[in-house]
Structures are given as C-alpha cells and as structure tokens.
Motif scaffolding. Sequence first.
Motif, PDB file in Angstrom:
ATOM      1  N   TRP A  59       0.837  -1.197   0.000  1.00 37.32           N
ATOM      2  CA  TRP A  59       0.000   0.000   0.000  1.00 37.32           C
ATOM      3  C   TRP A  59       0.869   1.242   0.000  1.00 37.32           C
ATOM      4  N   ARG A  60       0.388   2.286  -0.652  1.00 37.63           N
ATOM      5  CA  ARG A  60       1.027   3.605  -0.623  1.00 37.63           C
ATOM      6  C   ARG A  60       0.022   4.586  -0.054  1.00 37.63           C
ATOM      7  N   GLY A  61       0.521   5.548   0.707  1.00 39.78           N
ATOM      8  CA  GLY A  61      -0.390   6.502   1.312  1.00 39.78           C
ATOM      9  C   GLY A  61       0.185   7.901   1.328  1.00 39.78           C
ATOM     10  N   ASN A  62      -0.697   8.841   1.658  1.00 35.65           N
ATOM     11  CA  ASN A  62      -0.273  10.237   1.713  1.00 35.65           C
ATOM     12  C   ASN A  62      -1.232  11.049   2.557  1.00 35.65           C
ATOM     13  N   ARG A  63      -0.726  12.160   3.014  1.00 34.14           N
ATOM     14  CA  ARG A  63      -1.577  13.148   3.694  1.00 34.14           C
ATOM     15  C   ARG A  63      -1.955  14.248   2.725  1.00 34.14           C
ATOM     16  N   ASP A  64      -1.063  14.510   1.795  1.00 33.81           N
ATOM     17  CA  ASP A  64      -1.263  15.526   0.769  1.00 33.81           C
ATOM     18  C   ASP A  64      -1.369  14.800  -0.572  1.00 33.81           C
ATOM     19  N   PRO A  65      -2.469  14.959  -1.297  1.00 36.66           N
ATOM     20  CA  PRO A  65      -2.642  14.233  -2.559  1.00 36.66           C
ATOM     21  C   PRO A  65      -1.570  14.523  -3.609  1.00 36.66           C
ATOM     22  N   LYS A  66      -0.778  15.567  -3.410  1.00 32.85           N
ATOM     23  CA  LYS A  66       0.247  15.925  -4.393  1.00 32.85           C
ATOM     24  C   LYS A  66       1.587  15.240  -4.141  1.00 32.85           C
ATOM     25  N   ARG A  67       1.707  14.473  -3.048  1.00 35.08           N
ATOM     26  CA  ARG A  67       2.985  13.813  -2.780  1.00 35.08           C
ATOM     27  C   ARG A  67       2.772  12.471  -2.083  1.00 35.08           C
ATOM     28  N   LEU A  68       3.751  11.617  -2.206  1.00 33.55           N
ATOM     29  CA  LEU A  68       3.751  10.312  -1.550  1.00 33.55           C
ATOM     30  C   LEU A  68       4.390  10.460  -0.177  1.00 33.55           C
ATOM     31  N   ASP A  69       3.714   9.993   0.878  1.00 31.23           N
ATOM     32  CA  ASP A  69       4.244  10.105   2.232  1.00 31.23           C
ATOM     33  C   ASP A  69       4.804   8.787   2.764  1.00 31.23           C
ATOM     34  N   TRP A  70       4.221   7.663   2.378  1.00 31.75           N
ATOM     35  CA  TRP A  70       4.732   6.392   2.873  1.00 31.75           C
ATOM     36  C   TRP A  70       4.404   5.257   1.923  1.00 31.75           C
ATOM     37  N   VAL A  71       5.185   4.205   2.048  1.00 34.47           N
ATOM     38  CA  VAL A  71       4.965   2.963   1.311  1.00 34.47           C
ATOM     39  C   VAL A  71       4.948   1.847   2.354  1.00 34.47           C
ATOM     40  N   ASN A  72       3.869   1.101   2.413  1.00 34.67           N
ATOM     41  CA  ASN A  72       3.799  -0.037   3.331  1.00 34.67           C
ATOM     42  C   ASN A  72       4.306  -1.274   2.602  1.00 34.67           C
ATOM     43  N   MET A  73       5.193  -1.987   3.269  1.00 31.82           N
ATOM     44  CA  MET A  73       5.751  -3.210   2.697  1.00 31.82           C
ATOM     45  C   MET A  73       5.687  -4.301   3.741  1.00 31.82           C
ATOM     46  N   ARG A  74       5.743  -5.529   3.296  1.00 32.69           N
ATOM     47  CA  ARG A  74       5.775  -6.649   4.231  1.00 32.69           C
ATOM     48  C   ARG A  74       6.692  -7.730   3.681  1.00 32.69           C
ATOM     49  N   VAL A  75       7.065  -8.610   4.566  1.00 34.17           N
ATOM     50  CA  VAL A  75       7.879  -9.742   4.159  1.00 34.17           C
ATOM     51  C   VAL A  75       7.005 -10.598   3.251  1.00 34.17           C
ATOM     52  N   THR A  76       7.496 -10.999   2.112  1.00 33.35           N
ATOM     53  CA  THR A  76       6.727 -11.790   1.158  1.00 33.35           C
ATOM     54  C   THR A  76       6.214 -13.066   1.815  1.00 33.35           C
ATOM     55  N   GLY A  77       4.912 -13.330   1.641  1.00 31.82           N
ATOM     56  CA  GLY A  77       4.311 -14.531   2.179  1.00 31.82           C
ATOM     57  C   GLY A  77       3.823 -14.404   3.607  1.00 31.82           C
ATOM     58  N   TRP A  78       4.055 -13.252   4.254  1.00 35.49           N
ATOM     59  CA  TRP A  78       3.633 -13.063   5.631  1.00 35.49           C
ATOM     60  C   TRP A  78       2.142 -12.815   5.683  1.00 35.49           C
ATOM     61  N   ARG A  79       1.487 -13.326   6.693  1.00 36.05           N
ATOM     62  CA  ARG A  79       0.065 -13.027   6.884  1.00 36.05           C
ATOM     63  C   ARG A  79      -0.177 -12.694   8.335  1.00 36.05           C
ATOM     64  N   ARG A  80      -1.184 -11.895   8.583  1.00 36.66           N
ATOM     65  CA  ARG A  80      -1.508 -11.474   9.941  1.00 36.66           C
ATOM     66  C   ARG A  80      -2.057 -12.662  10.726  1.00 36.66           C
ATOM     67  N   LEU A  81      -1.555 -12.842  11.946  1.00 34.36           N
ATOM     68  CA  LEU A  81      -1.964 -13.978  12.760  1.00 34.36           C
ATOM     69  C   LEU A  81      -2.921 -13.604  13.887  1.00 34.36           C
ATOM     70  N   HIS A  82      -3.186 -12.326  14.089  1.00 34.23           N
ATOM     71  CA  HIS A  82      -4.080 -11.937  15.179  1.00 34.23           C
ATOM     72  C   HIS A  82      -5.169 -11.012  14.686  1.00 34.23           C
TER      73      HIS A  82
END
Length: 82
Positions: A59-82
Amino acid sequence: MATRWKSRNTNPTAGRSPTKKALDGPRIARRMSHVGILVGALGPAMKFYRDILGFEEIWRGNRDPKRLDWVNMRVTGWRRLH
C-alpha cells in the motif's frame, strides 16, 4: 541517593547453552508487528527492501494528494496472525 542494582550474575552468558541465541533473555515483546523507517530517496530504498530483501509493497499513502508520504511493505508470504 543513587539506586544500586544488584545482579545475580555478572556474566550475561554464564549458564546458557551454546545452542541458544544471544537474545534469549527477557524482552519487552515477543514479536514486532511493524517498523517505520524514514528514507531519503524512494528509488534506492525500494531497490534495497524489495529487490534485495524481498519485501512486497502492499500500500502507498499520503496526507497531501500531491505527494507520496509512505509505502507499506511486508515480508513476502507473511500473513496477519491476530
């Protein structure tokens, strides 16, 4: 008055099995759910985290639509356990 800490063992590795890891002692948590890392340039960071370490962008996110603020990454194959 200064607090004096008494240690039962002055050698942190005494009594440990040679097969145990160095981080076998007490911790504040058993797992880490996420980490935030500030980077100066997206391109080299993506090359390192995605291409070298194998993370996948989720996922990519921003606070200002004119710029990128963060990129969410995860370890490949990881899934949430809780």
